[in-house]
Write a protein that holds these residues in place. Sequence first.
Motif, PDB file in Angstrom:
ATOM      1  N   CYS A 119       0.852  -1.190   0.000  1.00 30.54           N
ATOM      2  CA  CYS A 119       0.000   0.000   0.000  1.00 30.54           C
ATOM      3  C   CYS A 119       0.884   1.235   0.000  1.00 30.54           C
ATOM      4  O   CYS A 119       2.047   1.184   0.424  1.00 30.54           O
ATOM      5  CB  CYS A 119      -0.964  -0.003   1.187  1.00 30.54           C
ATOM      6  SG  CYS A 119      -0.190   0.100   2.826  1.00 30.54           S
ATOM      7  N   SER A 120       0.355   2.322  -0.518  1.00 26.43           N
ATOM      8  CA  SER A 120       1.139   3.553  -0.616  1.00 26.43           C
ATOM      9  C   SER A 120       0.683   4.554   0.441  1.00 26.43           C
ATOM     10  O   SER A 120      -0.500   4.612   0.790  1.00 26.43           O
ATOM     11  CB  SER A 120       0.997   4.166  -2.015  1.00 26.43           C
ATOM     12  OG  SER A 120      -0.343   4.565  -2.248  1.00 26.43           O
ATOM     13  N   ILE A 121       1.637   5.326   0.930  1.00 29.66           N
ATOM     14  CA  ILE A 121       1.333   6.323   1.955  1.00 29.66           C
ATOM     15  C   ILE A 121       2.166   7.563   1.667  1.00 29.66           C
ATOM     16  O   ILE A 121       3.348   7.474   1.316  1.00 29.66           O
ATOM     17  CB  ILE A 121       1.588   5.765   3.371  1.00 29.66           C
ATOM     18  CG1 ILE A 121       0.990   6.679   4.438  1.00 29.66           C
ATOM     19  CG2 ILE A 121       3.063   5.499   3.614  1.00 29.66           C
ATOM     20  CD1 ILE A 121       0.883   6.019   5.805  1.00 29.66           C
ATOM     21  N   LYS A 122       1.540   8.726   1.779  1.00 29.49           N
ATOM     22  CA  LYS A 122       2.218   9.958   1.410  1.00 29.49           C
ATOM     23  C   LYS A 122       1.633  11.134   2.169  1.00 29.49           C
ATOM     24  O   LYS A 122       0.432  11.194   2.417  1.00 29.49           O
ATOM     25  CB  LYS A 122       2.072  10.199  -0.098  1.00 29.49           C
ATOM     26  CG  LYS A 122       2.748  11.467  -0.609  1.00 29.49           C
ATOM     27  CD  LYS A 122       2.573  11.619  -2.098  1.00 29.49           C
ATOM     28  CE  LYS A 122       3.255  12.891  -2.599  1.00 29.49           C
ATOM     29  NZ  LYS A 122       3.120  13.056  -4.075  1.00 29.49           N
ATOM     30  N   GLY A 123       2.494  12.075   2.529  1.00 25.59           N
ATOM     31  CA  GLY A 123       2.029  13.323   3.120  1.00 25.59           C
ATOM     32  C   GLY A 123       2.041  13.311   4.633  1.00 25.59           C
ATOM     33  O   GLY A 123       2.849  12.651   5.284  1.00 25.59           O
ATOM     34  N   PHE A 124       1.104  14.038   5.195  1.00 28.49           N
ATOM     35  CA  PHE A 124       1.045  14.251   6.628  1.00 28.49           C
ATOM     36  C   PHE A 124      -0.159  13.542   7.246  1.00 28.49           C
ATOM     37  O   PHE A 124      -1.249  13.542   6.681  1.00 28.49           O
ATOM     38  CB  PHE A 124       0.934  15.745   6.943  1.00 28.49           C
ATOM     39  CG  PHE A 124       2.165  16.538   6.586  1.00 28.49           C
ATOM     40  CD1 PHE A 124       2.377  16.960   5.275  1.00 28.49           C
ATOM     41  CD2 PHE A 124       3.091  16.879   7.558  1.00 28.49           C
ATOM     42  CE1 PHE A 124       3.509  17.698   4.939  1.00 28.49           C
ATOM     43  CE2 PHE A 124       4.208  17.616   7.234  1.00 28.49           C
ATOM     44  CZ  PHE A 124       4.429  18.027   5.926  1.00 28.49           C
ATOM     45  N   GLN A 143       8.084  20.554   4.916  1.00 33.43           N
ATOM     46  CA  GLN A 143       8.899  19.469   4.381  1.00 33.43           C
ATOM     47  C   GLN A 143       8.124  18.758   3.282  1.00 33.43           C
ATOM     48  O   GLN A 143       6.890  18.663   3.336  1.00 33.43           O
ATOM     49  CB  GLN A 143       9.272  18.460   5.474  1.00 33.43           C
ATOM     50  CG  GLN A 143      10.250  18.988   6.500  1.00 33.43           C
ATOM     51  CD  GLN A 143      10.551  17.952   7.565  1.00 33.43           C
ATOM     52  OE1 GLN A 143       9.979  17.964   8.659  1.00 33.43           O
ATOM     53  NE2 GLN A 143      11.469  17.041   7.252  1.00 33.43           N
ATOM     54  N   LYS A 144       8.852  18.260   2.289  1.00 29.08           N
ATOM     55  CA  LYS A 144       8.237  17.576   1.162  1.00 29.08           C
ATOM     56  C   LYS A 144       8.302  16.067   1.362  1.00 29.08           C
ATOM     57  O   LYS A 144       9.258  15.543   1.920  1.00 29.08           O
ATOM     58  CB  LYS A 144       8.950  17.957  -0.146  1.00 29.08           C
ATOM     59  CG  LYS A 144       8.330  17.353  -1.395  1.00 29.08           C
ATOM     60  CD  LYS A 144       9.096  17.787  -2.630  1.00 29.08           C
ATOM     61  CE  LYS A 144       8.501  17.158  -3.883  1.00 29.08           C
ATOM     62  NZ  LYS A 144       9.250  17.539  -5.109  1.00 29.08           N
ATOM     63  N   ASP A 145       7.261  15.407   0.897  1.00 33.28           N
ATOM     64  CA  ASP A 145       7.226  13.946   0.975  1.00 33.28           C
ATOM     65  C   ASP A 145       6.885  13.390  -0.403  1.00 33.28           C
ATOM     66  O   ASP A 145       5.856  13.735  -0.982  1.00 33.28           O
ATOM     67  CB  ASP A 145       6.171  13.500   1.989  1.00 33.28           C
ATOM     68  CG  ASP A 145       5.972  11.988   1.996  1.00 33.28           C
ATOM     69  OD1 ASP A 145       6.940  11.269   1.693  1.00 33.28           O
ATOM     70  OD2 ASP A 145       4.854  11.540   2.289  1.00 33.28           O
ATOM     71  N   ASP A 146       7.755  12.555  -0.958  1.00 34.81           N
ATOM     72  CA  ASP A 146       7.530  11.965  -2.285  1.00 34.81           C
ATOM     73  C   ASP A 146       6.690  10.696  -2.225  1.00 34.81           C
ATOM     74  O   ASP A 146       6.365  10.112  -3.266  1.00 34.81           O
ATOM     75  CB  ASP A 146       8.870  11.658  -2.967  1.00 34.81           C
ATOM     76  CG  ASP A 146       9.639  12.931  -3.300  1.00 34.81           C
ATOM     77  OD1 ASP A 146       8.980  13.953  -3.583  1.00 34.81           O
ATOM     78  OD2 ASP A 146      10.877  12.907  -3.245  1.00 34.81           O
ATOM     79  N   GLY A 147       6.364  10.263  -1.030  1.00 39.39           N
ATOM     80  CA  GLY A 147       5.531   9.072  -0.897  1.00 39.39           C
ATOM     81  C   GLY A 147       6.359   7.807  -0.730  1.00 39.39           C
ATOM     82  O   GLY A 147       7.523   7.735  -1.125  1.00 39.39           O
ATOM     83  N   THR A 148       5.726   6.819  -0.131  1.00 39.74           N
ATOM     84  CA  THR A 148       6.382   5.544   0.147  1.00 39.74           C
ATOM     85  C   THR A 148       5.411   4.410  -0.138  1.00 39.74           C
ATOM     86  O   THR A 148       4.212   4.533   0.136  1.00 39.74           O
ATOM     87  CB  THR A 148       6.813   5.470   1.633  1.00 39.74           C
ATOM     88  OG1 THR A 148       7.675   6.562   1.931  1.00 39.74           O
ATOM     89  CG2 THR A 148       7.542   4.159   1.922  1.00 39.74           C
ATOM     90  N   VAL A 149       5.917   3.328  -0.702  1.00 44.66           N
ATOM     91  CA  VAL A 149       5.133   2.107  -0.861  1.00 44.66           C
ATOM     92  C   VAL A 149       5.587   1.123   0.209  1.00 44.66           C
ATOM     93  O   VAL A 149       6.762   0.767   0.276  1.00 44.66           O
ATOM     94  CB  VAL A 149       5.302   1.500  -2.263  1.00 44.66           C
ATOM     95  CG1 VAL A 149       4.597   0.150  -2.346  1.00 44.66           C
ATOM     96  CG2 VAL A 149       4.760   2.446  -3.331  1.00 44.66           C
ATOM     97  N   ILE A 210       4.611  18.541  13.309  1.00 44.49           N
ATOM     98  CA  ILE A 210       4.798  17.189  12.782  1.00 44.49           C
ATOM     99  C   ILE A 210       5.500  17.266  11.426  1.00 44.49           C
ATOM    100  O   ILE A 210       5.382  18.255  10.693  1.00 44.49           O
ATOM    101  CB  ILE A 210       3.467  16.420  12.624  1.00 44.49           C
ATOM    102  CG1 ILE A 210       2.515  17.179  11.674  1.00 44.49           C
ATOM    103  CG2 ILE A 210       2.828  16.159  13.967  1.00 44.49           C
ATOM    104  CD1 ILE A 210       1.296  16.382  11.269  1.00 44.49           C
ATOM    105  N   GLY A 211       6.219  16.194  11.142  1.00 42.04           N
ATOM    106  CA  GLY A 211       6.828  16.054   9.826  1.00 42.04           C
ATOM    107  C   GLY A 211       6.005  15.071   8.968  1.00 42.04           C
ATOM    108  O   GLY A 211       5.130  14.369   9.494  1.00 42.04           O
ATOM    109  N   PRO A 212       6.310  14.976   7.688  1.00 38.50           N
ATOM    110  CA  PRO A 212       5.611  14.044   6.827  1.00 38.50           C
ATOM    111  C   PRO A 212       6.074  12.607   7.057  1.00 38.50           C
ATOM    112  O   PRO A 212       6.979  12.359   7.863  1.00 38.50           O
ATOM    113  CB  PRO A 212       5.987  14.522   5.419  1.00 38.50           C
ATOM    114  CG  PRO A 212       7.353  15.108   5.602  1.00 38.50           C
ATOM    115  CD  PRO A 212       7.325  15.759   6.963  1.00 38.50           C
ATOM    116  N   MET A 213       5.476  11.688   6.349  1.00 39.71           N
ATOM    117  CA  MET A 213       5.911  10.293   6.448  1.00 39.71           C
ATOM    118  C   MET A 213       7.416  10.200   6.144  1.00 39.71           C
ATOM    119  O   MET A 213       7.910  10.798   5.189  1.00 39.71           O
ATOM    120  CB  MET A 213       5.129   9.428   5.451  1.00 39.71           C
ATOM    121  CG  MET A 213       3.639   9.359   5.732  1.00 39.71           C
ATOM    122  SD  MET A 213       3.259   8.578   7.320  1.00 39.71           S
ATOM    123  CE  MET A 213       2.085   9.772   7.973  1.00 39.71           C
ATOM    124  N   GLY A 214       8.117   9.459   6.988  1.00 43.78           N
ATOM    125  CA  GLY A 214       9.550   9.290   6.787  1.00 43.78           C
ATOM    126  C   GLY A 214      10.395  10.406   7.373  1.00 43.78           C
ATOM    127  O   GLY A 214      11.599  10.463   7.124  1.00 43.78           O
TER     128      GLY A 214
END
Length: 221
Positions: A119-124, A143-149, A210-214
Amino acid sequence: MRTSRIAVTAAAVVAGLSLSACGGGDSPTNASSSSSSTPAGEQTESAPAGQPEGESTGTGSPEQAPDEGSAGQESTGTAAKPERCHTDDLTITASDATIGGDTTSTVAVKLLNKSDRECSIKGFAGVNLLSSEGAIPATRRDQKDDGTVLKSGEPTYFGIFYKANASGGSGVRIKGLVVTPPDEKKSVTLKWPGEPSLPVTDSPEPSVEIGPMGSVGQGQG
């Protein structure tokens, strides 16, 4: 009288022989050749040298060659993007991740993919601290988040950053933590693992970020 007849007969024989020699156009051989001639108005074609009888000489319209560019090829397309991680796909926990000496305290929130699919997860995430003064919403850092699978069984982390109460007073006591994964409506409520209180302040600066995912490293919690 007899001598005269013999002479006339001999002359006739000689004359006949002469006529036979001069009349070659009536010979049987020439007659046969004349009868095999092609009739007027008809034309015959012969195959070019080396061309077998009955085969095309190539003067007609050539057959269209098959297009080999895409015929018989299967479209590979592009891989389908995994569906986003839903709240029910995740095991969400929180732990203190403050490094000694930092002026800003940190709580790491871990989101583990417990489903049997990617599943994919991205953002805050949405984050609220439950306090004695009501809910304290966290402010997003720039902060920028490019997303994670996330593969099945794989986690990601994000950080909650705050100023701990060092005034000696009771401050604003934290009683719990509410986390909503990105693009989801279903939330989970967790125990607060950080410092027990935040300072009471009138500063316009946010007390919780808070920061984004990762935004914090793996291995936390």
